[in-house]
Design an enzyme around this catalytic site. Structure first.
Site, PDB file in Angstrom:
ATOM      1  N   TYR A 144       0.839  -1.196   0.000  1.00 26.93           N
ATOM      2  CA  TYR A 144       0.000   0.000   0.000  1.00 26.93           C
ATOM      3  C   TYR A 144       0.878   1.251   0.000  1.00 26.93           C
ATOM      4  O   TYR A 144       0.645   2.198  -0.769  1.00 26.93           O
ATOM      5  CB  TYR A 144      -0.917  -0.008   1.226  1.00 26.93           C
TER       6      TYR A 144
ATOM      7  N   GLU B 176     -11.576   6.915   5.201  1.00 20.85           N
ATOM      8  CA  GLU B 176     -10.968   7.578   6.358  1.00 20.85           C
ATOM      9  C   GLU B 176     -12.018   7.835   7.435  1.00 20.85           C
ATOM     10  O   GLU B 176     -11.731   7.760   8.631  1.00 20.85           O
ATOM     11  CB  GLU B 176     -10.289   8.886   5.942  1.00 20.85           C
TER      12      GLU B 176
ATOM     13  N   TRP C 149      -6.064   1.559  10.385  1.00 19.72           N
ATOM     14  CA  TRP C 149      -6.127   1.526   8.936  1.00 19.72           C
ATOM     15  C   TRP C 149      -6.019   0.089   8.430  1.00 19.72           C
ATOM     16  O   TRP C 149      -6.584  -0.260   7.397  1.00 19.72           O
ATOM     17  CB  TRP C 149      -5.033   2.394   8.314  1.00 19.72           C
TER      18      TRP C 149
END
Length: 202
Positions: free
Chosen positions: A26, A48, A56
């Site tokens: 990522y 988010e 995350w």
């Protein structure tokens, strides 16, 4: 925690990559590179907002499920969701089943339509809040910025939900509005080069 950690290839990466093996991919292929696509920008704002209070890693692991549940975050389609869709999503174990956050995505999709009608595109709007590099603190030393505070305040004024300054700053970091790769990270220059070549939407 040091600013960098050694990656699988022996080169330094931002230290947060060591939190999970999937973070390296990522980090190397997405995080911090400039984005001008409205659908991707909307998706990131939504993800988010779902991350609020969570890690995350949890969101990234469920990202494909989120995309399936929300029509790849096509805000035109999501804006048409009804209470029936909310109830359906609350039964979807593949996503975060939080009524407030689900309803926020649907609300924000409608607000995105309004924003595009007023500003031309989400991208044109978002990139107006790009920080001037000379005013940025050292990489990864801040969780908000004057620009994220301003954008958050304006989005809330427009009726958006779950878009606090920290959420907006994380969005800015990920979408390349700020190059927040650590100074010693091997990807910092790649991000800088992509930012130089990026044509800002108008």
């Amino acid at each position: 925690m040091s600013a960098t950690v050694t990656g699988p290839d022996g080169c330094p990466r931002c230290s947060w990559c060591q939190a999970a093996p999937e973070f390296f991919d990522y980090h190397d292929n997405e995080w911090g590179y400039p984005v001008g696509n409205d659908q991707r920008l909307f998706e990131k704002l939504c993800l988010e907002s779902f991350q609020s209070g969570l890690s995350w890693r949890t969101i990234l692991a469920k990202r494909e499920n989120f995309r399936a549940a929300f029509h790849d975050f096509d805000y035109e389609k999501v804006a048409e969701f009804t209470e029936t869709d909310v109830e359906r999503l609350l039964q979807d174990a593949g996503i975060i089943r939080h009524r407030g956050k689900i309803e926020a995505v649907i609300n924000n999709a409608a607000r995105a339509q309004e924003l595009v009608a007023q500003e031309g595109s989400i991208a044109a709007y978002a990139w107006r809040y790009e920080a001037r590099p000379e005013y940025l603190p050292e990489p990864q030393t801040a969780s908000t910025s004057p620009e994220s505070v301003a954008m958050s305040k304006d989005l809330k004024k427009r009726g958006w939900k779950f878009v606090g300054p920290t959420t907006v700053f994380a969005f800015m970091q990920a979408m390349g509005l700020v190059n927040d790769h650590a100074t010693g990270c091997v990807m910092r220059e790649k991000a800088a080069q992509m930012r130089r070549e990026f044509t800002k939407p108008e």
